[in-house]
Design an enzyme around this catalytic site. Structure first.
Site, short mmCIF file in Angstrom:
data_model
loop_
_atom_site.label_atom_id
_atom_site.label_comp_id
_atom_site.label_asym_id
_atom_site.label_seq_id
_atom_site.Cartn_x
_atom_site.Cartn_y
_atom_site.Cartn_z
N LYS A 52 0.84 -1.21 0.00
CA LYS A 52 0.00 0.00 0.00
C LYS A 52 0.88 1.25 0.00
O LYS A 52 0.60 2.21 -0.73
CB LYS A 52 -0.96 -0.01 1.21
N GLN A 96 -5.06 -1.88 9.63
CA GLN A 96 -4.89 -3.15 8.93
C GLN A 96 -5.37 -4.29 9.82
O GLN A 96 -5.00 -4.39 10.99
CB GLN A 96 -3.41 -3.34 8.53
N ASP A 119 -11.43 2.32 4.05
CA ASP A 119 -11.68 0.88 3.91
C ASP A 119 -13.16 0.61 3.66
O ASP A 119 -13.52 -0.49 3.22
CB ASP A 119 -11.30 0.15 5.21
N1 L34 Z 1 -8.11 -2.85 7.18
N2 L34 Z 1 -7.33 -4.93 6.57
C1 L34 Z 1 -7.84 -3.74 6.21
N3 L34 Z 1 -8.09 -3.40 4.93
C2 L34 Z 1 -7.83 -4.28 3.92
O1 L34 Z 1 -8.14 -3.99 2.66
C3 L34 Z 1 -7.26 -5.53 4.24
N4 L34 Z 1 -6.89 -6.45 3.30
C4 L34 Z 1 -7.09 -7.88 3.58
C5 L34 Z 1 -6.42 -8.16 4.93
N5 L34 Z 1 -6.62 -7.09 5.92
C6 L34 Z 1 -7.05 -5.84 5.59
C7 L34 Z 1 -5.82 -6.30 2.47
O2 L34 Z 1 -5.22 -5.25 2.35
C8 L34 Z 1 -6.37 -8.53 2.42
N6 L34 Z 1 -5.54 -7.47 1.85
C9 L34 Z 1 -4.57 -7.69 0.84
C10 L34 Z 1 -3.84 -6.64 0.31
C11 L34 Z 1 -2.87 -6.86 -0.67
C12 L34 Z 1 -2.63 -8.12 -1.13
C13 L34 Z 1 -3.35 -9.18 -0.60
C14 L34 Z 1 -4.31 -8.96 0.37
C15 L34 Z 1 -1.56 -8.33 -2.14
O3 L34 Z 1 -0.76 -7.45 -2.39
N7 L34 Z 1 -1.49 -9.51 -2.76
C16 L34 Z 1 -0.49 -9.85 -3.74
C17 L34 Z 1 0.57 -10.80 -3.19
C18 L34 Z 1 1.10 -10.41 -1.88
C19 L34 Z 1 2.15 -11.33 -1.34
O4 L34 Z 1 3.18 -11.50 -1.99
O5 L34 Z 1 1.95 -11.87 -0.25
C20 L34 Z 1 -1.18 -10.56 -4.90
O6 L34 Z 1 -0.66 -10.52 -6.00
O7 L34 Z 1 -2.23 -11.19 -4.64
#
Ligand code: L34
Length: 290
Positions: A52, A96, A119
């Site tokens: 982020k 988060q 959010d």
């Molecule tokens: N308050 N908590 C709050 N807001 C959110 O919107 C979230 N979420 C979920 C968990 N807790 C939260 C996220 O940010 C899930 N989440 C989230 C954000 C980013 C990614 C996955 C979940 C992400 O960047 N995924 C990448 C791979 C990441 C890695 O290498 O681990 C992808 O390509 O899917």
């Protein structure tokens, strides 16, 4: 079969946001400012918040991460939230999730000023969303809608099965897809659902958000279905350099050949969650909703 490229769509939207931020700044306005509170040292949360922050830098936002120890009390966290509610230099902020068990998630969510709740988790925002009023949409469901739009996937009259009923993904996703403009017929399935396999087999669109890795198997999928995989579980692996790999809620190799469209993990929904948070922060800075 098309593998939906969340990274590509996120990059396209990032560009649009950057252009808008550049013109705001050129007009002498401050850059949008997003703050993320991270409590404890959950590995996945560190990664997501890091993504982020990186995205904020890329689109020209100011960003601040407030890191608090696992031992933070509920009182201390609520005090931090009140400070951010009152800080005029902050357009939007998030806490988060997950947060340590000794802190009430609901109290935390309700302490956030709905105007800064980028959010979209505050009941004022989710209530407004359900009434189709302008609100901050939760990032993951909004990101999924952006993917459907970008790939021009027809939703009107389609049967969509949402697996999972969380406040963050399943329920808002089901509600949004049933709204005017998307016009799906929606079924929500969860741990108590009977005949779950038959339900999923009848779906034109499946959104898997149950948090059980590789739960959706090939035999559950109607040929030509669209499959959106929200799951992201870290499992140990001796085949990768890092020593672990990411698994979705969908058994990709089995399901992909039967689909018209499918999202991969990683590189599908995850990058879109981040970009939708940026969209909300821009809206907050422009006072578009409140
Ligand atoms: N308050 N908590 C709050 N807001 C959110 O919107 C979230 N979420 C979920 C968990 N807790 C939260 C996220 O940010 C899930 N989440 C989230 C954000 C980013 C990614 C996955 C979940 C992400 O960047 N995924 C990448 C791979 C990441 C890695 O290498 O681990 C992808 O390509 O899917």
């Amino acid at each position: 079969m098309t593998i939906i490229d969340g990274k590509e769509v996120a990059a396209a939207l990032r560009k649009e946001i950057s252009v808008e931020v550049a013109s705001m700044v050129a007009d002498g306005k401050p850059a949008p400012h997003l703050v993320a509170i991270l409590v404890g040292d959950d590995g996945a949360s560190q990664t997501y918040v890091g993504h982020k922050e990186k995205c904020c830098n890329e689109v020209g936002f100011d960003s601040t991460i407030i890191r608090l120890p696992e031992s933070t009390t509920e009182e201390e966290l609520l005090a931090e939230i009140i400070k951010l509610n009152e800080d005029d230099t902050v357009d939007g902020f998030i806490v988060q999730l997950p947060i340590p068990k000794h802190i009430s998630e609901q109290k935390v969510i309700e302490a956030i000023d709905p105007k800064k709740d980028v959010d979209g988790f505050h009941p004022v925002n989710s209530g407004r969303m359900i009434s189709s009023l302008p609100s901050y949409l939760p990032a993951t469901p909004d990101g999924i809608l952006s993917l459907l739009k970008y790939y021009k996937i027809e939703t009107s009259g389609k049967h969509c099965v949402v697996l999972g009923r969380s406040n963050i993904v399943g329920r808002p996703m089901a509600n949004l897809l049933s709204q005017k403009g998307w016009d799906c017929t929606v079924t929500i399935c969860h741990s108590r659902t009977k005949n779950l396999k038959e339900m999923v087999s009848s779906a034109d669109i499946v959104v898997a958000a149950i948090g059980i890795s590789e739960f959706v198997t090939g035999d559950m999928i109607k040929p030509g279905a669209v499959v959106i995989d929200v799951g992201i579980t870290r499992v140990k692996s001796d085949k990768t350099k890092s020593g672990w790999k990411l698994l979705g809620d969908v058994k990709f190799d089995e399901v992909a050949p039967k689909c018209s469209f499918i999202t991969p993990v990683p590189g599908g929904v995850g990058p879109m969650t981040i970009i939708s948070l940026m969209k909300n922060t821009l809206k907050a800075a422009k006072k578009e909703i409140y």
